[in-house]
Scaffold this motif. Structure first.
Motif, PDB file in Angstrom:
ATOM      1  N   ALA A 270      -2.134 -11.784  -5.637  1.00 53.97           N
ATOM      2  CA  ALA A 270      -0.870 -11.057  -5.578  1.00 53.97           C
ATOM      3  C   ALA A 270      -1.092  -9.600  -5.181  1.00 53.97           C
ATOM      4  O   ALA A 270      -0.312  -9.028  -4.402  1.00 53.97           O
ATOM      5  N   VAL A 271      -2.159  -8.986  -5.696  1.00 51.05           N
ATOM      6  CA  VAL A 271      -2.458  -7.600  -5.342  1.00 51.05           C
ATOM      7  C   VAL A 271      -2.815  -7.493  -3.856  1.00 51.05           C
ATOM      8  O   VAL A 271      -2.353  -6.583  -3.156  1.00 51.05           O
ATOM      9  N   LEU A 272      -3.626  -8.435  -3.370  1.00 57.32           N
ATOM     10  CA  LEU A 272      -3.977  -8.430  -1.953  1.00 57.32           C
ATOM     11  C   LEU A 272      -2.739  -8.601  -1.076  1.00 57.32           C
ATOM     12  O   LEU A 272      -2.595  -7.930  -0.041  1.00 57.32           O
ATOM     13  N   MET A 273      -1.856  -9.498  -1.485  1.00 59.56           N
ATOM     14  CA  MET A 273      -0.632  -9.731  -0.714  1.00 59.56           C
ATOM     15  C   MET A 273       0.261  -8.491  -0.736  1.00 59.56           C
ATOM     16  O   MET A 273       0.851  -8.118   0.292  1.00 59.56           O
ATOM     17  N   ALA A 274       0.391  -7.846  -1.894  1.00 61.46           N
ATOM     18  CA  ALA A 274       1.220  -6.646  -1.991  1.00 61.46           C
ATOM     19  C   ALA A 274       0.668  -5.522  -1.119  1.00 61.46           C
ATOM     20  O   ALA A 274       1.432  -4.834  -0.416  1.00 61.46           O
ATOM     21  N   ILE A 275      -0.652  -5.355  -1.136  1.00 60.69           N
ATOM     22  CA  ILE A 275      -1.277  -4.322  -0.302  1.00 60.69           C
ATOM     23  C   ILE A 275      -1.016  -4.601   1.171  1.00 60.69           C
ATOM     24  O   ILE A 275      -0.697  -3.693   1.956  1.00 60.69           O
ATOM     25  N   THR A 276      -1.112  -5.875   1.570  1.00 59.06           N
ATOM     26  CA  THR A 276      -0.896  -6.246   2.967  1.00 59.06           C
ATOM     27  C   THR A 276       0.550  -5.974   3.394  1.00 59.06           C
ATOM     28  O   THR A 276       0.785  -5.388   4.462  1.00 59.06           O
ATOM     29  N   VAL A 277       1.507  -6.382   2.567  1.00 60.19           N
ATOM     30  CA  VAL A 277       2.918  -6.200   2.916  1.00 60.19           C
ATOM     31  C   VAL A 277       3.269  -4.717   2.998  1.00 60.19           C
ATOM     32  O   VAL A 277       3.934  -4.267   3.948  1.00 60.19           O
ATOM     33  N   ILE A 281       4.526  -2.659   6.355  1.00 59.78           N
ATOM     34  CA  ILE A 281       5.755  -1.866   6.381  1.00 59.78           C
ATOM     35  C   ILE A 281       5.449  -0.407   6.718  1.00 59.78           C
ATOM     36  O   ILE A 281       6.169   0.239   7.482  1.00 59.78           O
ATOM     37  N   GLY A 282       4.341   0.120   6.160  1.00 59.41           N
ATOM     38  CA  GLY A 282       3.950   1.494   6.472  1.00 59.41           C
ATOM     39  C   GLY A 282       3.603   1.673   7.938  1.00 59.41           C
ATOM     40  O   GLY A 282       3.985   2.676   8.564  1.00 59.41           O
ATOM     41  N   ILE A 283       2.896   0.706   8.514  1.00 57.97           N
ATOM     42  CA  ILE A 283       2.552   0.777   9.939  1.00 57.97           C
ATOM     43  C   ILE A 283       3.805   0.712  10.802  1.00 57.97           C
ATOM     44  O   ILE A 283       3.950   1.457  11.779  1.00 57.97           O
ATOM     45  N   LEU A 284       4.735  -0.187  10.436  1.00 55.89           N
ATOM     46  CA  LEU A 284       5.995  -0.279  11.185  1.00 55.89           C
ATOM     47  C   LEU A 284       6.776   1.030  11.120  1.00 55.89           C
ATOM     48  O   LEU A 284       7.317   1.497  12.126  1.00 55.89           O
ATOM     49  N   GLN A 285       6.818   1.635   9.925  1.00 52.10           N
ATOM     50  CA  GLN A 285       7.539   2.900   9.778  1.00 52.10           C
ATOM     51  C   GLN A 285       6.884   3.995  10.612  1.00 52.10           C
ATOM     52  O   GLN A 285       7.576   4.806  11.243  1.00 52.10           O
TER      53      GLN A 285
END
Length: 294
Positions: A270-277, A281-285
């Motif tokens: 879950a932590v790995l998935m949260a970091i990825t998401v 989103i940060g890269i898109l922004q």
């Protein structure tokens, strides 16, 4: 003294004005902290401990997750699903928004009809899909009627196509409405000026519509990414905990780890998935921010 009193009253008034928004946000902030932030902090803590002995194991849980074959398969399928679905959804919903915006009458009815899939309960959608895509369902009856071979839609590579269709069918209306809100916010004066200068419809779309839809594009992309994780409900109810490997997603894996009480692996995943998401989103922004600056 009078000036000092006025300055104090002015500062007090400004401080009260700043506090008003926070007072409205405080209930939501408290609930989000209780049900999201604090539990997630506990998940991060548990990811560094063994669920059986409670001992600190460092990055051992993360290594075990990254070496897990089921995690690799689920992560690959989730990434593939996202890379295929989101561009298709963005393009299709934008086309529908442009078509509906060009229609002068009955826009409200069309927008409402495309939003109907979001209001249908998941159980009803699952029943509908079983009627269509079951081995003896409606589609296979049609194929048999024209002399073609039956397709096991949910237990073959076609299951991935069915999942994509489910996601797009349910979310295209929502994204279409978001695109429409961005399109209607563009000033008609820009289009009138471009028409007077001799620009055709395609040039107006490239030079006016697309540049002005960049902020909307970021919002639609992020919401589409977040909504893509909700398709697990349909996939789980249709095919169970262990569907065809082409639609075995991270949510299936986490659900199976939860039933087996593999809490340490589940927390690390879950932590790995949260970091990825959050990173995506940060890269898109960042990309959209640079696009707006240029």
């Amino acid at each position: 003294m009078t000036k000092m009193k006025k300055s104090k009253s002015t500062a007090l008034r400004f401080s009260k004005e700043k506090m008003v928004p926070w007072l409205f946000l405080l209930p939501s902030l408290i609930l989000v902290s209780i049900f999201v932030l604090i539990p997630f902090v506990d998940v991060v803590r548990r990811s560094f401990f063994s669920s059986m002995s409670g001992q600190f194991v460092g990055l051992k849980n993360y290594v075990a997750v990254l070496q897990n074959e089921a995690f690799k398969l689920a992560a690959k399928n989730t990434v593939r699903f996202t890379l295929v679905c989101i561009p298709l959804l963005l393009i299709l919903s934008l086309i529908l928004a442009l078509l509906i915006d060009a229609i002068k009458e009955q826009k409200g009815i069309l927008k409402t009809s495309f939003l109907i899939p979001m209001s249908i309960p998941v159980a009803s959608v699952v029943l509908l899909w079983k009627v269509f895509f079951h081995e003896n369902g409606l589609l296979n009856r049609i194929l048999a009627g024209i002399g073609a071979e039956k397709i096991d839609w949910l237990n073959s590579e076609w299951a991935f196509v069915v999942l994509i269709f489910t996601y797009i069918w349910k979310n295209v209306g929502y994204d279409m409405v978001l695109w429409l809100s961005g399109i209607t916010s563009i000033s008609p004066v820009l289009y009138e000026s471009a028409s007077l200068d001799g620009a055709n419809s395609w040039q107006r779309f490239l030079k006016i519509t697309l540049p002005n839809l960049i902020p909307t594009l970021f919002t639609v992309t992020v919401l589409s990414l977040l909504n893509s994780f909700k398709v697990f409900r349909e996939a789980y109810l249709i095919a169970g905990s262990y569907p065809h490997e082409s639609i075995y997603l991270l949510q299936h894996l986490f659900n199976n780890w939860f039933t087996k009480l593999d809490v340490d692996k589940m927390c690390a995943g879950a932590v790995l998935m949260a970091i990825t998401v959050v990173s995506v989103i940060g890269i898109l922004q960042w990309m959209w921010g640079r696009g707006e600056e240029s």
